[in-house]
Design a protein around this motif. Structure first.
Motif, PDB file in Angstrom:
ATOM      1  N   SER A  12       0.858  -1.188   0.000  1.00 35.71           N
ATOM      2  CA  SER A  12       0.000   0.000   0.000  1.00 35.71           C
ATOM      3  C   SER A  12       0.890   1.231   0.000  1.00 35.71           C
ATOM      4  N   ARG A  14      -0.643   4.499   0.316  1.00 31.52           N
ATOM      5  CA  ARG A  14      -1.420   5.624   0.857  1.00 31.52           C
ATOM      6  C   ARG A  14      -0.698   6.281   2.023  1.00 31.52           C
ATOM      7  N   LYS A  15      -0.838   7.594   2.145  1.00 30.15           N
ATOM      8  CA  LYS A  15      -0.214   8.319   3.260  1.00 30.15           C
ATOM      9  C   LYS A  15      -0.742   7.827   4.607  1.00 30.15           C
ATOM     10  N   ARG A  17      -1.865   4.817   5.367  1.00 31.04           N
ATOM     11  CA  ARG A  17      -1.915   3.350   5.399  1.00 31.04           C
ATOM     12  C   ARG A  17      -1.633   2.806   6.805  1.00 31.04           C
ATOM     13  N   TYR A  87      -8.475  -4.060  -0.540  1.00 33.71           N
ATOM     14  CA  TYR A  87      -9.263  -2.972  -1.114  1.00 33.71           C
ATOM     15  C   TYR A  87     -10.337  -3.603  -2.003  1.00 33.71           C
ATOM     16  N   THR A  92      -4.234  -3.895  -3.606  1.00 36.67           N
ATOM     17  CA  THR A  92      -4.186  -2.494  -4.027  1.00 36.67           C
ATOM     18  C   THR A  92      -3.761  -2.381  -5.487  1.00 36.67           C
TER      19      THR A  92
END
Length: 194
Positions: A12, A14-15, A17, A87, A92
């Motif tokens: 992942s 994402r900031k 995560r 997800y 992801t």
């Protein structure tokens, strides 16, 4: 003879995560593993483009130097543990793209998973195993799943407790996965690759 080298790939980017927490827990647990050497590989650090080659590198060499660098990095490992976020019942997009950027470098190497989500990331791991078969990896039966109440116990969405709060629930899966990973990594380390 050197130990097999295992990449622990955080899937992942994402900031916000959650992946860093279980990834660090895992790295702490395997730091002194007698038979395997582990290295954390964060997809955030790989600068991978979206897959846009003429074909898989099974059929044609990749042209983008970022894809080639990724392939060269993967070639140095003898197996993989994927830290998998679920997800929409799958992996992801970032992880799928990273898998697609190589082919030969995945072949005949074991892959395991440390997954999390509502049902422990089980649906994402099943998707990952299907992709792994196509990439000629050896997907392992055993995995570590952080789901349901355990996930809410350690997630910032819930209590945000330390991973030690659920370690007893994860130990059986971890032991089984590491035993299996050790067997396959040692067996396949020097096996001819296509």
């Amino acid at each position: 003879m050197s130990n097999p080298r295992i990449a622990v790939i955080i899937g992942s980017t994402r900031k916000t995560r959650f992946a860093d927490k279980p990834a660090q827990w895992f790295m702490d647990r395997v730091a002194d593993h007698a038979d395997l050497d582990f290295e954390l590989v964060d997809l955030r650090d790989q600068d991978l483009p979206f897959f846009d080659e003429a074909a898989s590198n099974l059929w044609a060499p990749s042209e983008d130097p970022r894809a080639v660098a990724w392939q060269q990095k993967l070639a140095g490992f003898d197996g993989f543990v994927f830290v998998v976020a679920e997800y929409n019942h799958s992996i992801t997009g970032a992880l799928k793209n990273a898998l697609d950027q190589a082919y030969k470098e995945w072949n005949r190497k074991p892959m395991a998973a440390l997954a999390y989500g509502g049902v422990g990331g089980a649906r994402a791991v099943e998707q990952l195993r299907l992709i792994a078969v196509e990439l000629q990896m050896v997907p392992l039966r055993n995995a570590v799943h952080i789901g349901g109440g355990d996930f809410m116990k350690v997630s910032p969405l819930g209590e945000d407790a330390p991973m030690s709060a659920i370690k007893d629930h994860l130990q059986g899966g971890l032991d089984g996965m590491l035993d299996e990973l050790t067997f396959w990594a040692k067996l396949l380390k020097d096996a001819p690759k296509p």
